[in-house]
Design a protein around this motif. Structure first.
Motif, PDB file in Angstrom:
ATOM      1  N   SER A  29       0.825  -1.211   0.000  1.00  0.00           N
ATOM      2  CA  SER A  29       0.000   0.000   0.000  1.00  0.00           C
ATOM      3  C   SER A  29       0.857   1.258   0.000  1.00  0.00           C
ATOM      4  CB  SER A  29      -0.937  -0.007   1.211  1.00  0.00           C
ATOM      5  OG  SER A  29      -1.782  -1.129   1.200  1.00  0.00           O
ATOM      6  N   LEU A  33       1.126   3.994  -2.966  1.00  0.00           N
ATOM      7  CA  LEU A  33       0.837   5.415  -2.743  1.00  0.00           C
ATOM      8  C   LEU A  33       2.009   6.289  -3.160  1.00  0.00           C
ATOM      9  CD1 LEU A  33      -0.965   7.649  -1.590  1.00  0.00           C
ATOM     10  CD2 LEU A  33       0.043   7.180   0.657  1.00  0.00           C
ATOM     11  N   SER A 111      -4.442   2.880  -9.318  1.00  0.00           N
ATOM     12  CA  SER A 111      -4.797   3.914  -8.336  1.00  0.00           C
ATOM     13  C   SER A 111      -4.553   5.311  -8.880  1.00  0.00           C
ATOM     14  CB  SER A 111      -3.987   3.714  -7.046  1.00  0.00           C
ATOM     15  OG  SER A 111      -4.234   2.446  -6.477  1.00  0.00           O
ATOM     16  N   ILE A 162      -7.448  10.719   0.427  1.00  0.00           N
ATOM     17  CA  ILE A 162      -7.378   9.810   1.573  1.00  0.00           C
ATOM     18  C   ILE A 162      -8.315   8.627   1.360  1.00  0.00           C
ATOM     19  CG2 ILE A 162      -7.809   9.582   4.053  1.00  0.00           C
ATOM     20  CD1 ILE A 162      -6.916  12.433   4.421  1.00  0.00           C
ATOM     21  N   GLN A 164      -8.951   7.380  -1.508  1.00  0.00           N
ATOM     22  CA  GLN A 164      -8.258   6.523  -2.462  1.00  0.00           C
ATOM     23  C   GLN A 164      -7.167   5.689  -1.783  1.00  0.00           C
ATOM     24  OE1 GLN A 164      -9.220   5.863  -5.388  1.00  0.00           O
ATOM     25  NE2 GLN A 164     -10.748   7.489  -5.586  1.00  0.00           N
ATOM     26  N   VAL A 165      -6.568   6.237  -0.729  1.00  0.00           N
ATOM     27  CA  VAL A 165      -5.608   5.457   0.058  1.00  0.00           C
ATOM     28  C   VAL A 165      -6.313   4.273   0.706  1.00  0.00           C
ATOM     29  CG1 VAL A 165      -4.043   5.487   2.048  1.00  0.00           C
ATOM     30  CG2 VAL A 165      -4.098   7.430   0.477  1.00  0.00           C
ATOM     31  N   TRP A 169      -5.408   0.374   0.066  1.00  0.00           N
ATOM     32  CA  TRP A 169      -5.158  -0.606   1.124  1.00  0.00           C
ATOM     33  C   TRP A 169      -6.008  -1.858   0.927  1.00  0.00           C
ATOM     34  CZ3 TRP A 169      -2.801  -3.153   4.690  1.00  0.00           C
ATOM     35  CH2 TRP A 169      -3.495  -3.806   5.703  1.00  0.00           C
ATOM     36  N   ILE A 215      -7.530   4.985   8.623  1.00  0.00           N
ATOM     37  CA  ILE A 215      -7.485   5.861   7.457  1.00  0.00           C
ATOM     38  C   ILE A 215      -8.735   6.739   7.399  1.00  0.00           C
ATOM     39  CG2 ILE A 215      -7.448   5.916   4.933  1.00  0.00           C
ATOM     40  CD1 ILE A 215      -5.871   3.295   5.022  1.00  0.00           C
TER      41      ILE A 215
END
Length: 231
Positions: A29, A33, A111, A162, A164-165, A169, A215
């Motif tokens: 992850s 990113l 992503s 965030i 998208q984070v 994950w 998150i």
């Protein structure tokens, strides 16, 4: 029916495997990113460049990538791409953990397509007068974006980024399809070895949920600290 007991998994011989899988999921992850965000910024800026061909290139990449499932991307990079390379290089890749590299590439490219649209929306949310102000100061197109527009767009772009984070994950679990020993892969191995599927996947679910909630909490705190306001 086997009794529900997590002690064997949390403190027994399988705890190290679960932990290593969890850490590898985190690593996938973070790597995703680290490389997806700069690529997304480039794609977003390309969408705004006043050159139609450049806009078309970025739009084509984003639309094609977003309309193909992540699993298809992953399998393409792991099984498809090496077939176009010389045989010695293909053999070297498969003998040096290419499954991890292919998973990172797929996660990054997938992503970045979604992040690019979030960044572009944030840049477009800044009022046009800010672009004019940058030009009045003598800045060029890219200087205006970098020094004037981008800092002001962070209030709009950070919350969806965030999110998208969070997706990144969760999407890291697809890496098990090509043999990456991340958390889901380890859970499947332990489940097959111990026949305690409920226990194993309960722990795995809790691990995913914990990180996801952290998150989500980060996103909430950011929006509380920096609420979106018109510019």
């Amino acid at each position: 029916m086997p009794k529900f007991d997590l002690s064997m998994l949390l403190s027994g011989p399988y705890s190290g495997a679960l932990l290593s899988g969890f850490l590898l999921s985190i690593e996938l992850s973070l790597l995703g990113l680290a490389f997806a965000l700069p690529l997304a910024l480039v794609l977003a800026v390309m969408r705004l460049v006043p050159v139609r061909f450049v806009q078309w290139l970025s739009l084509s990449y984003i639309e094609v990538t977003r309309n193909v499932p992540l699993l298809a991307h992953l399998l393409f990079w792991y099984f498809g791409v090496p077939q176009f390379l010389p045989r010695p290089i293909t053999a070297w890749l498969y003998s040096h953990d290419y499954e991890v590299l292919s998973a990172v590439i797929a996660l990054v490219l997938y992503s970045a397509a979604y992040m690019a649209e979030d960044i572009r929306s944030g840049l477009r949310a800044v009022h046009a007068t800010q672009h004019e102000a940058g030009r009045a100061l003598g800045f060029g197109f890219f200087q205006t974006l970098w020094l004037v527009v981008l800092p002001q767009s962070l209030r709009y772009t950070v919350p969806p980024l965030i999110n998208q984070v969070l997706n990144l994950w969760q999407n890291s679990s697809t890496a098990m399809a090509v043999g990456v020993a991340e958390m889901m892969y380890r859970a499947q191995q332990i489940s097959s070895a111990t026949f305690r599927s409920f226990d194993v996947f309960a722990i795995t679910t809790l691990a995913y949920l914990t990180v996801s909630m952290l998150i989500a909490a980060l996103s909430h705190l950011y929006q509380q600290r920096y609420p979106v306001r018109s510019i």
